[in-house]
Write a protein that holds these residues in place. Structure first.
Motif, PDB file in Angstrom:
ATOM      1  N   GLY A  25       0.841  -1.190   0.000  1.00 57.89           N
ATOM      2  CA  GLY A  25       0.000   0.000   0.000  1.00 57.89           C
ATOM      3  C   GLY A  25       0.874   1.237   0.000  1.00 57.89           C
ATOM      4  O   GLY A  25       2.109   1.147   0.027  1.00 57.89           O
ATOM      5  N   SER A  26       0.238   2.397  -0.044  1.00 57.33           N
ATOM      6  CA  SER A  26       0.987   3.652  -0.038  1.00 57.33           C
ATOM      7  C   SER A  26       1.055   4.204   1.382  1.00 57.33           C
ATOM      8  O   SER A  26       0.165   3.988   2.203  1.00 57.33           O
ATOM      9  N   LEU A  27       2.130   4.912   1.638  1.00 56.37           N
ATOM     10  CA  LEU A  27       2.363   5.515   2.944  1.00 56.37           C
ATOM     11  C   LEU A  27       2.457   7.023   2.740  1.00 56.37           C
ATOM     12  O   LEU A  27       3.320   7.508   2.005  1.00 56.37           O
ATOM     13  N   LEU A  28       1.565   7.770   3.383  1.00 58.82           N
ATOM     14  CA  LEU A  28       1.460   9.208   3.185  1.00 58.82           C
ATOM     15  C   LEU A  28       1.921   9.954   4.428  1.00 58.82           C
ATOM     16  O   LEU A  28       1.478   9.666   5.537  1.00 58.82           O
ATOM     17  N   ASP A  29       2.797  10.921   4.231  1.00 58.54           N
ATOM     18  CA  ASP A  29       3.236  11.801   5.317  1.00 58.54           C
ATOM     19  C   ASP A  29       2.373  13.053   5.261  1.00 58.54           C
ATOM     20  O   ASP A  29       2.505  13.873   4.345  1.00 58.54           O
ATOM     21  N   CYS A  73      11.367   7.076   5.168  1.00 61.64           N
ATOM     22  CA  CYS A  73       9.954   7.373   4.945  1.00 61.64           C
ATOM     23  C   CYS A  73       9.181   7.525   6.256  1.00 61.64           C
ATOM     24  O   CYS A  73       8.126   8.171   6.290  1.00 61.64           O
ATOM     25  N   ALA A  74       9.693   6.914   7.326  1.00 56.90           N
ATOM     26  CA  ALA A  74       8.936   6.830   8.573  1.00 56.90           C
ATOM     27  C   ALA A  74       9.420   7.758   9.669  1.00 56.90           C
ATOM     28  O   ALA A  74       8.635   8.163  10.532  1.00 56.90           O
ATOM     29  N   LEU A  75      10.694   8.122   9.652  1.00 56.72           N
ATOM     30  CA  LEU A  75      11.283   8.850  10.769  1.00 56.72           C
ATOM     31  C   LEU A  75      11.849  10.185  10.327  1.00 56.72           C
ATOM     32  O   LEU A  75      12.233  10.372   9.176  1.00 56.72           O
ATOM     33  N   ARG A  76      11.901  11.100  11.250  1.00 56.81           N
ATOM     34  CA  ARG A  76      12.502  12.419  11.022  1.00 56.81           C
ATOM     35  C   ARG A  76      13.224  12.839  12.288  1.00 56.81           C
ATOM     36  O   ARG A  76      13.030  12.259  13.361  1.00 56.81           O
ATOM     37  N   ALA A  77      14.036  13.859  12.171  1.00 54.52           N
ATOM     38  CA  ALA A  77      14.736  14.370  13.345  1.00 54.52           C
ATOM     39  C   ALA A  77      13.736  14.937  14.341  1.00 54.52           C
ATOM     40  O   ALA A  77      12.757  15.589  13.964  1.00 54.52           O
ATOM     41  N   ALA A  78      13.962  14.658  15.610  1.00 51.00           N
ATOM     42  CA  ALA A  78      13.068  15.140  16.655  1.00 51.00           C
ATOM     43  C   ALA A  78      13.126  16.652  16.766  1.00 51.00           C
ATOM     44  O   ALA A  78      14.164  17.272  16.523  1.00 51.00           O
ATOM     45  N   THR A  79      12.006  17.265  17.130  1.00 56.86           N
ATOM     46  CA  THR A  79      11.921  18.720  17.328  1.00 56.86           C
ATOM     47  C   THR A  79      11.468  19.005  18.750  1.00 56.86           C
ATOM     48  O   THR A  79      11.084  18.098  19.505  1.00 56.86           O
ATOM     49  N   ASP A  80      11.475  20.284  19.113  1.00 53.33           N
ATOM     50  CA  ASP A  80      11.016  20.656  20.451  1.00 53.33           C
ATOM     51  C   ASP A  80       9.568  20.240  20.671  1.00 53.33           C
ATOM     52  O   ASP A  80       9.167  19.900  21.781  1.00 53.33           O
ATOM     53  N   ALA A  81       8.777  20.251  19.595  1.00 48.43           N
ATOM     54  CA  ALA A  81       7.371  19.876  19.728  1.00 48.43           C
ATOM     55  C   ALA A  81       7.209  18.423  20.163  1.00 48.43           C
ATOM     56  O   ALA A  81       6.237  18.070  20.834  1.00 48.43           O
ATOM     57  N   ASP A  82       8.177  17.577  19.807  1.00 50.25           N
ATOM     58  CA  ASP A  82       8.095  16.179  20.199  1.00 50.25           C
ATOM     59  C   ASP A  82       8.349  15.998  21.693  1.00 50.25           C
ATOM     60  O   ASP A  82       8.032  14.954  22.260  1.00 50.25           O
ATOM     61  N   CYS A  83       8.921  17.006  22.312  1.00 53.76           N
ATOM     62  CA  CYS A  83       9.219  16.925  23.739  1.00 53.76           C
ATOM     63  C   CYS A  83       8.115  17.560  24.587  1.00 53.76           C
ATOM     64  O   CYS A  83       8.176  17.526  25.813  1.00 53.76           O
ATOM     65  N   ALA A  84       7.151  18.170  23.939  1.00 52.58           N
ATOM     66  CA  ALA A  84       6.090  18.856  24.666  1.00 52.58           C
ATOM     67  C   ALA A  84       4.923  17.915  24.959  1.00 52.58           C
ATOM     68  O   ALA A  84       4.664  16.973  24.226  1.00 52.58           O
ATOM     69  N   TRP A  85       4.220  18.175  26.039  1.00 50.86           N
ATOM     70  CA  TRP A  85       3.020  17.416  26.385  1.00 50.86           C
ATOM     71  C   TRP A  85       2.015  17.559  25.244  1.00 50.86           C
ATOM     72  O   TRP A  85       1.897  18.630  24.648  1.00 50.86           O
ATOM     73  N   LEU A  94      15.115  10.460  16.904  1.00 47.72           N
ATOM     74  CA  LEU A  94      14.200  10.441  15.769  1.00 47.72           C
ATOM     75  C   LEU A  94      12.765  10.346  16.244  1.00 47.72           C
ATOM     76  O   LEU A  94      12.491   9.780  17.308  1.00 47.72           O
ATOM     77  N   SER A  95      11.856  10.882  15.471  1.00 48.26           N
ATOM     78  CA  SER A  95      10.433  10.829  15.789  1.00 48.26           C
ATOM     79  C   SER A  95       9.659  10.275  14.600  1.00 48.26           C
ATOM     80  O   SER A  95      10.083  10.406  13.443  1.00 48.26           O
ATOM     81  N   LEU A  96       8.521   9.669  14.896  1.00 49.44           N
ATOM     82  CA  LEU A  96       7.658   9.129  13.855  1.00 49.44           C
ATOM     83  C   LEU A  96       6.973  10.266  13.110  1.00 49.44           C
ATOM     84  O   LEU A  96       6.456  11.206  13.715  1.00 49.44           O
ATOM     85  N   ARG A  97       6.974  10.178  11.801  1.00 55.84           N
ATOM     86  CA  ARG A  97       6.253  11.146  10.987  1.00 55.84           C
ATOM     87  C   ARG A  97       4.742  10.949  11.164  1.00 55.84           C
ATOM     88  O   ARG A  97       4.292   9.912  11.657  1.00 55.84           O
ATOM     89  N   ASP A  98       3.964  11.927  10.763  1.00 56.16           N
ATOM     90  CA  ASP A  98       2.504  11.825  10.835  1.00 56.16           C
ATOM     91  C   ASP A  98       2.033  11.045   9.610  1.00 56.16           C
ATOM     92  O   ASP A  98       1.739  11.622   8.564  1.00 56.16           O
ATOM     93  N   LEU A  99       1.963   9.725   9.745  1.00 55.70           N
ATOM     94  CA  LEU A  99       1.764   8.831   8.615  1.00 55.70           C
ATOM     95  C   LEU A  99       0.370   8.234   8.556  1.00 55.70           C
ATOM     96  O   LEU A  99      -0.274   8.014   9.583  1.00 55.70           O
ATOM     97  N   ARG A 100      -0.074   7.954   7.332  1.00 58.27           N
ATOM     98  CA  ARG A 100      -1.288   7.187   7.095  1.00 58.27           C
ATOM     99  C   ARG A 100      -0.980   6.146   6.021  1.00 58.27           C
ATOM    100  O   ARG A 100      -0.274   6.420   5.050  1.00 58.27           O
ATOM    101  N   PHE A 101      -1.540   4.949   6.207  1.00 57.49           N
ATOM    102  CA  PHE A 101      -1.345   3.854   5.266  1.00 57.49           C
ATOM    103  C   PHE A 101      -2.635   3.599   4.507  1.00 57.49           C
ATOM    104  O   PHE A 101      -3.708   3.508   5.092  1.00 57.49           O
ATOM    105  N   VAL A 102      -2.523   3.511   3.185  1.00 55.78           N
ATOM    106  CA  VAL A 102      -3.671   3.214   2.331  1.00 55.78           C
ATOM    107  C   VAL A 102      -3.412   1.879   1.640  1.00 55.78           C
ATOM    108  O   VAL A 102      -2.559   1.803   0.744  1.00 55.78           O
ATOM    109  N   PRO A 103      -4.102   0.810   2.044  1.00 57.11           N
ATOM    110  CA  PRO A 103      -3.896  -0.487   1.389  1.00 57.11           C
ATOM    111  C   PRO A 103      -4.252  -0.424  -0.088  1.00 57.11           C
ATOM    112  O   PRO A 103      -5.037   0.430  -0.521  1.00 57.11           O
ATOM    113  N   ALA A 104      -3.683  -1.343  -0.850  1.00 59.34           N
ATOM    114  CA  ALA A 104      -3.850  -1.326  -2.301  1.00 59.34           C
ATOM    115  C   ALA A 104      -5.318  -1.333  -2.712  1.00 59.34           C
ATOM    116  O   ALA A 104      -5.704  -0.630  -3.657  1.00 59.34           O
ATOM    117  N   ASP A 105      -6.145  -2.099  -2.018  1.00 64.82           N
ATOM    118  CA  ASP A 105      -7.550  -2.219  -2.417  1.00 64.82           C
ATOM    119  C   ASP A 105      -8.311  -0.910  -2.303  1.00 64.82           C
ATOM    120  O   ASP A 105      -9.373  -0.758  -2.911  1.00 64.82           O
TER     121      ASP A 105
END
Length: 288
Positions: free
Chosen positions: A43-47, A70-82, A95-106
């Motif tokens: 499937g496709s992976l969308l950031d 495709c999945a990770l990026r450098a951490a920012t101050d926002a990742d350390c905030a509540w 590293l921090s996880l990107r804001d990802l969504r997965f769309v299966p092929a179907d």
């Protein structure tokens, strides 16, 4: 965050400019054959932050395999905030996880605006390769296992078989590489595949797959597939990067693409499967 429609429009425009980056010679990509290739397992992976597009493979009902870039990026101050406080978010190289969504092929045959409504949220990164300043080492480590917030139905989306690392790496072995290309994704939603490419293998100093499968931006993470003895397909690696003028990569004057071999992520995948098999079954309520 930008509206999803704006993200899609920008993605189509920006990625199309990079469309020919990894096409070697004549473009061998064609609309992928759903009867011949295991498309239900990708499937496709969308950031959603950047609009970037990648490809991911289903390796368990709730696990995806895709490149770390495709999945990770450098951490920012926002990742350390509540409320997303992480104990390691301020460490160098975190590293921090990107804001990802997965769309299966179907789900790619529905209207583009509806793809996002049908997309699956990524819950967390289970494991990933270690970052490296060395280019080849980074390509070798360019993998991540992602856990979906909710599992997929395996009858509809069967996990891809991952080849053991001792598969025969004979130069010239026929491959198939289905995935999502930016220049096609927002036009018809169909995955494309090169089914007439060949396998090479770089064993030293860092093991890498070398291949000539045509790809474009968005194809990162496309499974590199090889035929099994039973006529099925096994994943031997992930497409990681295309020809880059900064790095010499050619054989007999021909450019080659790089892939991350299954040997890089096989130990983490096997350890995860063992851990899951040792977990006690979940208690059930007989009144339901």
């Amino acid at each position: 965050m930008m509206p999803l429609a704006t993200v899609a429009a920008l993605s189509a425009a920006l990625l199309a400019l990079m469309a020919q980056a990894s096409v070697i010679g004549d473009d061998g990509r064609q609309t992928a054959d759903r009867e011949a290739l295991p498309l239900a397992s990708i499937g496709s992976l969308l950031d959603l932050d950047s609009g970037a597009l990648c490809t991911a493979s289903i390796v368990a009902d709730d696990l995806l395999l895709t490149p770390a870039h495709c999945a990770l990026r450098a951490a920012t101050d926002a990742d350390c905030a509540w409320p997303r406080t992480r104990s390691d978010c301020r460490e160098p190289g975190a590293l921090s996880l990107r804001d990802l969504r997965f769309v299966p092929a179907d789900d790619h045959q529905i209207a583009p605006a509806d793809k996002f409504a049908h997309s699956r949220r990524i819950d967390r990164v289970v494991a990933h390769g270690a970052a490296s300043a060395d280019y080849r080492q980074q390509r070798h480590n360019d993998w991540a296992l992602l856990q979906l917030a909710e599992p997929l139905a395996v009858q509809r989306h069967p996990p891809l078989r991952v080849a053991v690392p001792d598969y025969a790496t004979i130069g010239g072995t026929a491959l198939a590489m289905p995935g999502y290309s930016a220049d096609r994704y927002y036009r018809d939603g169909n995955p494309v595949a090169d089914v007439a490419c060949t396998l090479g293998f770089v064993a030293a100093p860092v093991s890498l797959i070398e291949h000539d499968c045509d790809s474009t931006a968005g194809a990162s993470g496309s499974p590199i597939l090889i035929r099994d003895g039973d006529g099925g397909w096994s994943l031997i690696g992930l497409h990681s990067d295309g020809p880059d003028p900064r790095y010499a990569r050619s054989r007999n004057g021909e450019h080659r693409n790089y892939g991350t071999p299954s040997s890089a992520f096989w130990p983490a995948l096997m350890q995860l499967q063992r851990q899951r098999s040792l977990q006690p079954p979940q208690a059930t309520d007989s009144r339901r």
